[in-house]
Scaffold this motif. Structure first.
Motif, PDB file in Angstrom:
ATOM      1  N   GLY A  89       0.759  -1.249  -0.017  1.00 41.04           N
ATOM      2  CA  GLY A  89      -0.022  -0.005   0.033  1.00 41.04           C
ATOM      3  C   GLY A  89       0.942   1.166  -0.059  1.00 41.04           C
ATOM      4  N   ALA A  90       2.262   1.166   0.023  1.00 38.24           N
ATOM      5  CA  ALA A  90       2.999   2.355   0.059  1.00 38.24           C
ATOM      6  C   ALA A  90       3.125   2.945  -1.163  1.00 38.24           C
ATOM      7  N   THR A  91       3.191   4.243  -1.268  1.00 36.58           N
ATOM      8  CA  THR A  91       3.270   5.026  -2.401  1.00 36.58           C
ATOM      9  C   THR A  91       4.614   4.674  -3.255  1.00 36.58           C
ATOM     10  N   MET A  92       4.622   4.659  -4.499  1.00 32.91           N
ATOM     11  CA  MET A  92       5.590   4.515  -5.471  1.00 32.91           C
ATOM     12  C   MET A  92       6.898   5.314  -5.150  1.00 32.91           C
ATOM     13  N   MET A  93       6.662   6.496  -4.397  1.00 34.26           N
ATOM     14  CA  MET A  93       7.496   7.348  -4.156  1.00 34.26           C
ATOM     15  C   MET A  93       8.340   6.652  -2.827  1.00 34.26           C
ATOM     16  N   THR A  94       7.615   6.177  -1.986  1.00 31.62           N
ATOM     17  CA  THR A  94       7.888   5.550  -0.842  1.00 31.62           C
ATOM     18  C   THR A  94       8.930   4.244  -1.365  1.00 31.62           C
ATOM     19  N   VAL A  95       8.437   3.594  -2.078  1.00 29.88           N
ATOM     20  CA  VAL A  95       9.177   2.232  -2.663  1.00 29.88           C
ATOM     21  C   VAL A  95      10.281   2.662  -3.112  1.00 29.88           C
TER      22      VAL A  95
ATOM     23  N   ASN B  82      -2.608   4.773  24.843  1.00 27.77           N
ATOM     24  CA  ASN B  82      -3.832   5.043  24.900  1.00 27.77           C
ATOM     25  C   ASN B  82      -4.505   4.995  23.711  1.00 27.77           C
ATOM     26  N   TRP B  83      -3.905   5.276  22.502  1.00 26.81           N
ATOM     27  CA  TRP B  83      -4.252   5.304  21.263  1.00 26.81           C
ATOM     28  C   TRP B  83      -3.285   4.382  20.508  1.00 26.81           C
ATOM     29  N   VAL B  84      -3.785   3.504  19.457  1.00 30.39           N
ATOM     30  CA  VAL B  84      -2.981   2.912  18.475  1.00 30.39           C
ATOM     31  C   VAL B  84      -2.950   3.015  17.146  1.00 30.39           C
ATOM     32  N   SER B  85      -2.293   3.069  16.167  1.00 28.93           N
ATOM     33  CA  SER B  85      -2.731   3.296  14.733  1.00 28.93           C
ATOM     34  C   SER B  85      -2.591   2.194  13.941  1.00 28.93           C
ATOM     35  N   VAL B  86      -3.592   2.234  12.928  1.00 30.50           N
ATOM     36  CA  VAL B  86      -3.811   0.903  11.846  1.00 30.50           C
ATOM     37  C   VAL B  86      -3.800   1.763  10.644  1.00 30.50           C
ATOM     38  N   VAL B  87      -3.167   0.945   9.604  1.00 27.96           N
ATOM     39  CA  VAL B  87      -3.145   1.578   8.220  1.00 27.96           C
ATOM     40  C   VAL B  87      -4.488   1.423   7.565  1.00 27.96           C
ATOM     41  N   SER B  88      -4.604   2.338   6.677  1.00 33.38           N
ATOM     42  CA  SER B  88      -5.866   2.139   5.914  1.00 33.38           C
ATOM     43  C   SER B  88      -6.057   0.760   5.116  1.00 33.38           C
ATOM     44  N   GLY B  89      -4.839   0.492   4.719  1.00 31.86           N
ATOM     45  CA  GLY B  89      -4.716  -0.933   3.728  1.00 31.86           C
ATOM     46  C   GLY B  89      -5.014  -2.156   4.659  1.00 31.86           C
ATOM     47  N   ASP B 115      -2.880   6.799   0.708  1.00 32.43           N
ATOM     48  CA  ASP B 115      -3.342   6.727  -0.522  1.00 32.43           C
ATOM     49  C   ASP B 115      -4.124   5.550  -1.074  1.00 32.43           C
ATOM     50  N   GLY B 116      -5.225   5.841  -1.479  1.00 30.81           N
ATOM     51  CA  GLY B 116      -6.145   4.746  -2.048  1.00 30.81           C
ATOM     52  C   GLY B 116      -7.149   4.308  -1.199  1.00 30.81           C
ATOM     53  N   TRP B 117      -7.197   4.994  -0.064  1.00 30.60           N
ATOM     54  CA  TRP B 117      -8.075   4.492   0.982  1.00 30.60           C
ATOM     55  C   TRP B 117      -9.835   5.058   0.371  1.00 30.60           C
ATOM     56  N   THR B 118     -10.787   4.455   0.688  1.00 27.73           N
ATOM     57  CA  THR B 118     -12.086   4.632   0.154  1.00 27.73           C
ATOM     58  C   THR B 118     -13.102   5.086   1.202  1.00 27.73           C
ATOM     59  N   TRP B 119     -14.205   5.877   0.625  1.00 26.98           N
ATOM     60  CA  TRP B 119     -15.081   6.176   1.565  1.00 26.98           C
ATOM     61  C   TRP B 119     -15.965   4.853   1.965  1.00 26.98           C
ATOM     62  N   GLN B 132     -11.381   7.403  15.391  1.00 25.89           N
ATOM     63  CA  GLN B 132     -10.658   8.401  14.880  1.00 25.89           C
ATOM     64  C   GLN B 132      -9.882   7.765  13.771  1.00 25.89           C
ATOM     65  N   VAL B 133      -9.381   9.004  12.468  1.00 22.30           N
ATOM     66  CA  VAL B 133      -8.760   8.928  11.397  1.00 22.30           C
ATOM     67  C   VAL B 133      -7.756   9.855  11.668  1.00 22.30           C
ATOM     68  N   ILE B 134      -6.646   9.464  10.646  1.00 18.95           N
ATOM     69  CA  ILE B 134      -5.496  10.730  10.606  1.00 18.95           C
ATOM     70  C   ILE B 134      -5.333  10.819   8.933  1.00 18.95           C
ATOM     71  N   THR B 135      -5.525  12.019   8.859  1.00 10.99           N
ATOM     72  CA  THR B 135      -5.304  12.617   7.297  1.00 10.99           C
ATOM     73  C   THR B 135      -4.030  13.132   7.055  1.00 10.99           C
ATOM     74  N   HIS B 136      -3.248  12.995   6.240  1.00  8.98           N
ATOM     75  CA  HIS B 136      -1.945  13.609   6.130  1.00  8.98           C
ATOM     76  C   HIS B 136      -1.071  13.635   4.728  1.00  8.98           C
ATOM     77  N   ARG B 137      -0.282  14.222   4.616  1.00 18.97           N
ATOM     78  CA  ARG B 137       0.584  14.469   3.352  1.00 18.97           C
ATOM     79  C   ARG B 137       1.798  13.485   3.748  1.00 18.97           C
ATOM     80  N   SER B 138       2.135  12.519   2.863  1.00 19.38           N
ATOM     81  CA  SER B 138       3.168  11.749   3.341  1.00 19.38           C
ATOM     82  C   SER B 138       4.511  12.391   3.417  1.00 19.38           C
ATOM     83  N   ARG B 139       5.456  11.835   4.100  1.00 18.05           N
ATOM     84  CA  ARG B 139       6.845  12.577   4.414  1.00 18.05           C
ATOM     85  C   ARG B 139       7.406  12.399   3.090  1.00 18.05           C
ATOM     86  N   ASP B 140       7.312  11.499   2.331  1.00 21.94           N
ATOM     87  CA  ASP B 140       8.113  11.348   0.978  1.00 21.94           C
ATOM     88  C   ASP B 140       7.623  12.307  -0.001  1.00 21.94           C
ATOM     89  N   ALA B 141       6.110  12.499  -0.009  1.00 21.72           N
ATOM     90  CA  ALA B 141       5.631  13.676  -0.797  1.00 21.72           C
ATOM     91  C   ALA B 141       6.273  15.057  -0.439  1.00 21.72           C
TER      92      ALA B 141
END
Lengths: 218, 218
Positions: A89-95, B82-89, B115-119, B132-141
């Motif tokens: 699921g990582a972006t191509m940029m990450t890969v 208290n909180w843990v994260s799970v990726v949308s994939g 990237d790629g998650w759906t409603w 909870q959800v986290i919306t972000h710009r990736s570090r690589d982007a």
């Protein structure tokens, strides 16, 4: 066809419980995987200690990179890993950033194929130079009732191999499963609890290794 | 509208470098995030030490679960998260297993929107009770050239909030960005290097906190 390698996946909650079985089984193991759980439990100390104890083995840091690819892979290679994992699921940029780091370090990238990956992506990973993929049944799916390996799985492995990937197979593989893979181009078989939770980890690893050798002899 | 919380993301490579800034900035911080990098570097010791030092703070273990959901979340909650994260994939089965563990432990699950998650997925997460959800710009982007926050981002946050999610916003947020979010239902703003790499982490955290308070005052 090259004989597939045997990888022990150490998904222990701490180093002491991981170290004892791997020390016993090491003679029959090609690849030591510091599993996601072990990495999250003990950090890169887990990789560093495996590297110091088993300098001749291939070590996979199963860090399952989603993003921050160059930072995390750098950390894993610094600790002594040969291979690092990135989720599909990582972006191509990450890969790409992980692949670049791996090339600099003479390491290799594995893409973990998670539900929803596409052949389109697979072609892009190859174009970036990624050499390895892992195809698996998820632990959670396994927990809900074991599926068995099917012709569909084998076809996928063949197709991935045709694209140029070395293919690792994981997900509750037991020695009895191995003969099913006869003629299927597997690069690495992963065994986890089947070895590290066995009463005799050396014997369990030897059993895996022997059935792999027998199944894939030419 | 509730005033958004301020979260410090500790993406340091080791505990010593993470501890010094968080100790200085703590008075202005609501949530301490043990970042993926820190968790992978130091293991759950990072969470355990933050819990012992800051018993009154909310702690997020950003373990980015892909699978093995109940095992990894159990480990994080045991360490004091208290909180843990799970990726949308992650599969719904994995999300469900983490959500069940969180409910048992009075913890919360955050889905990281990759990237790629759906409603469609988002509705399923809510149906499972994920808060909870986290919306972000990736570090690589980000590394490839900063995008700025746009009306499209704000609409997405509003829509996620309408579904019932508390929404965390991350990805190179600087104090000057915060006023752009006026009227947007943000639950948590994350700052990372902006605080922990500042020459005066307490002043940097206070600046974030002040602009959040100012922007969201009724």
């Amino acid at each position: 066809m090259e004989t597939p390698k045997l990888q022990i996946a150490l998904d222990n909650y701490d180093l002491p419980s991981a170290l004892a079985p791997v020390q016993k089984a090491a003679a029959h193991i090609d690849v030591i995987e510091c599993g996601t759980i072990l990495c999250l439990a003990e950090g890169m100390h887990a990789v560093r200690i495996m590297r110091s104890l088993f300098p001749e083995k291939t070590i996979l840091a199963d860090v399952r990179i989603v993003e921050a690819g160059s930072l995390i892979s750098k950390m894993a290679f610094d600790a002594g890993a040969n291979w690092v994992s990135v989720v599909s699921g990582a972006t191509m940029m990450t890969v790409e950033s992980v692949q670049k780091e791996a090339q600099k370090r003479n390491g290799q990238v594995q893409i973990e194929l998670i539900d929803g990956w596409t052949w389109e992506q697979a072609k892009c990973w190859r174009a970036l130079g990624v050499p390895q993929v892992i195809t698996h049944r998820s632990r959670d799916a396994e927990a809900k009732g074991a599926l068995t390996w099917s012709e569909k799985d084998f076809d996928e492995i063949r197709k991935l191999n045709d694209l140029g990937f070395s293919v690792t197979v994981t997900g509750g593989v037991v020695p009895q499963d191995i003969p099913l893979f006869k003629g299927v181009p597997v690069y690495v078989f992963i065994a986890g609890r089947g070895i590290y939770a066995a009463s005799d980890p050396a014997a369990a690893a030897k059993q895996f290794k022997d059935v792999i050798t027998e199944t894939f002899k030419s």
